[in-house]
Scaffold this motif. Sequence first.
Motif, PDB file in Angstrom:
ATOM      1  N   ARG A  70       0.831  -1.209   0.000  1.00  0.00           N
ATOM      2  CA  ARG A  70       0.000   0.000   0.000  1.00  0.00           C
ATOM      3  C   ARG A  70       0.860   1.251   0.000  1.00  0.00           C
ATOM      4  NH1 ARG A  70      -2.607  -2.990   3.599  1.00  0.00           N
ATOM      5  NH2 ARG A  70      -1.893  -1.767   5.365  1.00  0.00           N
ATOM      6  N   ALA A  71       1.953   1.231   0.738  1.00  0.00           N
ATOM      7  CA  ALA A  71       2.850   2.391   0.771  1.00  0.00           C
ATOM      8  C   ALA A  71       3.447   2.654  -0.610  1.00  0.00           C
ATOM      9  CB  ALA A  71       3.959   2.169   1.801  1.00  0.00           C
ATOM     10  N   ALA A  72       3.726   1.594  -1.358  1.00  0.00           N
ATOM     11  CA  ALA A  72       4.334   1.743  -2.684  1.00  0.00           C
ATOM     12  C   ALA A  72       3.390   2.401  -3.685  1.00  0.00           C
ATOM     13  CB  ALA A  72       4.791   0.383  -3.209  1.00  0.00           C
ATOM     14  N   VAL A  73       2.086   2.192  -3.552  1.00  0.00           N
ATOM     15  CA  VAL A  73       1.139   2.696  -4.550  1.00  0.00           C
ATOM     16  C   VAL A  73       0.382   3.936  -4.084  1.00  0.00           C
ATOM     17  CG1 VAL A  73       0.854   0.400  -5.541  1.00  0.00           C
ATOM     18  CG2 VAL A  73      -0.774   1.202  -3.817  1.00  0.00           C
ATOM     19  N   GLU A  74       0.603   4.350  -2.867  1.00  0.00           N
ATOM     20  CA  GLU A  74      -0.130   5.496  -2.323  1.00  0.00           C
ATOM     21  C   GLU A  74       0.085   6.740  -3.179  1.00  0.00           C
ATOM     22  OE1 GLU A  74      -0.182   8.109   1.769  1.00  0.00           O
ATOM     23  OE2 GLU A  74       0.488   6.049   1.839  1.00  0.00           O
ATOM     24  N   GLY A  75      -1.010   7.287  -3.685  1.00  0.00           N
ATOM     25  CA  GLY A  75      -0.966   8.525  -4.459  1.00  0.00           C
ATOM     26  C   GLY A  75      -0.462   8.372  -5.885  1.00  0.00           C
ATOM     27  N   VAL A  76      -0.238   7.163  -6.364  1.00  0.00           N
ATOM     28  CA  VAL A  76       0.284   6.945  -7.712  1.00  0.00           C
ATOM     29  C   VAL A  76      -0.852   7.048  -8.726  1.00  0.00           C
ATOM     30  CG1 VAL A  76       1.411   5.289  -9.236  1.00  0.00           C
ATOM     31  CG2 VAL A  76       2.148   5.484  -6.862  1.00  0.00           C
ATOM     32  N   LEU A  77      -0.652   7.857  -9.754  1.00  0.00           N
ATOM     33  CA  LEU A  77      -1.687   8.061 -10.760  1.00  0.00           C
ATOM     34  C   LEU A  77      -1.243   7.679 -12.170  1.00  0.00           C
ATOM     35  CD1 LEU A  77      -2.916  11.539  -9.483  1.00  0.00           C
ATOM     36  CD2 LEU A  77      -3.905   9.298  -9.004  1.00  0.00           C
ATOM     37  N   GLN A  78       0.031   7.385 -12.380  1.00  0.00           N
ATOM     38  CA  GLN A  78       0.536   7.053 -13.705  1.00  0.00           C
ATOM     39  C   GLN A  78      -0.095   5.765 -14.217  1.00  0.00           C
ATOM     40  OE1 GLN A  78       2.387   7.804 -11.071  1.00  0.00           O
ATOM     41  NE2 GLN A  78       3.425   9.675 -11.609  1.00  0.00           N
ATOM     42  N   VAL A 128       6.452   0.938 -12.012  1.00  0.00           N
ATOM     43  CA  VAL A 128       7.361  -0.163 -11.738  1.00  0.00           C
ATOM     44  C   VAL A 128       7.545  -0.212 -10.233  1.00  0.00           C
ATOM     45  CG1 VAL A 128       9.697  -1.055 -12.022  1.00  0.00           C
ATOM     46  CG2 VAL A 128       8.550   0.087 -13.939  1.00  0.00           C
ATOM     47  N   VAL A 129       7.138  -1.316  -9.656  1.00  0.00           N
ATOM     48  CA  VAL A 129       7.344  -1.526  -8.223  1.00  0.00           C
ATOM     49  C   VAL A 129       8.527  -2.468  -8.129  1.00  0.00           C
ATOM     50  CG1 VAL A 129       6.351  -2.337  -6.065  1.00  0.00           C
ATOM     51  CG2 VAL A 129       4.888  -1.242  -7.797  1.00  0.00           C
ATOM     52  N   SER A 130       9.651  -1.927  -7.740  1.00  0.00           N
ATOM     53  CA  SER A 130      10.864  -2.744  -7.735  1.00  0.00           C
ATOM     54  C   SER A 130      11.082  -3.387  -6.373  1.00  0.00           C
ATOM     55  CB  SER A 130      12.071  -1.888  -8.092  1.00  0.00           C
ATOM     56  OG  SER A 130      12.268  -0.893  -7.117  1.00  0.00           O
ATOM     57  N   ASP A 131      11.753  -4.484  -6.421  1.00  0.00           N
ATOM     58  CA  ASP A 131      12.262  -5.120  -5.209  1.00  0.00           C
ATOM     59  C   ASP A 131      11.193  -5.719  -4.313  1.00  0.00           C
ATOM     60  OD1 ASP A 131      14.585  -5.941  -4.056  1.00  0.00           O
ATOM     61  OD2 ASP A 131      14.846  -4.181  -2.801  1.00  0.00           O
ATOM     62  N   ALA A 159      -5.159  -6.781  -5.998  1.00  0.00           N
ATOM     63  CA  ALA A 159      -5.571  -5.382  -6.112  1.00  0.00           C
ATOM     64  C   ALA A 159      -5.752  -4.933  -7.560  1.00  0.00           C
ATOM     65  CB  ALA A 159      -4.551  -4.483  -5.408  1.00  0.00           C
ATOM     66  N   TYR A 160      -4.929  -5.447  -8.488  1.00  0.00           N
ATOM     67  CA  TYR A 160      -4.917  -4.915  -9.850  1.00  0.00           C
ATOM     68  C   TYR A 160      -5.165  -5.946 -10.942  1.00  0.00           C
ATOM     69  CZ  TYR A 160      -3.211  -0.922  -7.359  1.00  0.00           C
ATOM     70  OH  TYR A 160      -3.102   0.115  -6.472  1.00  0.00           O
ATOM     71  N   GLY A 161      -5.315  -7.187 -10.577  1.00  0.00           N
ATOM     72  CA  GLY A 161      -5.699  -8.217 -11.539  1.00  0.00           C
ATOM     73  C   GLY A 161      -4.699  -8.481 -12.644  1.00  0.00           C
ATOM     74  N   ASP A 162      -5.252  -8.695 -13.835  1.00  0.00           N
ATOM     75  CA  ASP A 162      -4.461  -9.143 -14.976  1.00  0.00           C
ATOM     76  C   ASP A 162      -3.498  -8.100 -15.528  1.00  0.00           C
ATOM     77  OD1 ASP A 162      -5.652 -11.612 -14.844  1.00  0.00           O
ATOM     78  OD2 ASP A 162      -7.177 -11.141 -16.356  1.00  0.00           O
ATOM     79  N   VAL A 163      -3.624  -6.861 -15.129  1.00  0.00           N
ATOM     80  CA  VAL A 163      -2.701  -5.855 -15.666  1.00  0.00           C
ATOM     81  C   VAL A 163      -1.315  -5.953 -15.027  1.00  0.00           C
ATOM     82  CG1 VAL A 163      -4.542  -4.244 -16.291  1.00  0.00           C
ATOM     83  CG2 VAL A 163      -3.386  -4.016 -14.071  1.00  0.00           C
ATOM     84  N   VAL A 164      -1.215  -6.679 -13.932  1.00  0.00           N
ATOM     85  CA  VAL A 164       0.073  -6.842 -13.259  1.00  0.00           C
ATOM     86  C   VAL A 164       0.989  -7.713 -14.114  1.00  0.00           C
ATOM     87  CG1 VAL A 164       1.240  -7.835 -11.239  1.00  0.00           C
ATOM     88  CG2 VAL A 164      -0.891  -6.558 -10.950  1.00  0.00           C
ATOM     89  N   GLN A 165       2.195  -7.243 -14.342  1.00  0.00           N
ATOM     90  CA  GLN A 165       3.231  -7.996 -15.035  1.00  0.00           C
ATOM     91  C   GLN A 165       4.380  -8.196 -14.052  1.00  0.00           C
ATOM     92  OE1 GLN A 165       3.475  -8.867 -18.737  1.00  0.00           O
ATOM     93  NE2 GLN A 165       1.358  -8.925 -18.029  1.00  0.00           N
TER      94      GLN A 165
END
Length: 147
Positions: free
Chosen positions: A48-56, A60-63, A76-82
Amino acid sequence: PTEPPSPQEHGLDFQRLLDASDYKEMFRQDMIRWGEEKRHSDPGFFCRAAVEGVLQPVWVVSDTRRLSDVEWFRDAYGDVVQTVRVVATEETRKRRNWVFVTGVDDAESECGLDEGVAFDWVITNDGDKMALGKQLEMLVQSLHRNL
């Protein structure tokens, strides 16, 4: 649960904690212990901390380090996650000054995704810049096609 002590509270150099130096290694086990306690009480805390306020449209969520992290993003995001795994041989890692430390490098924080995840992409980073560039270009093209 206690909040993480700020680097300033302990006289730590935040930038040096981000690199691969001996400096970080002195505090690595304490950081891992704190992270484990936080995840135990709230498995989605760091996600949750990684995605807070992200609008793009693409981020890329690294690590990410654990199966629970991958599962949280997929829930949280389904099939769009790679999912992308970057690999290098042990020989390459040693050339980059990596040294195996028992109790650290065999902990879940370091190998929690070695099993149980079917990665969408596996990128090899053994020092061949051309090969790495081609792999990354294929990934970027795929992302553009799916926007």
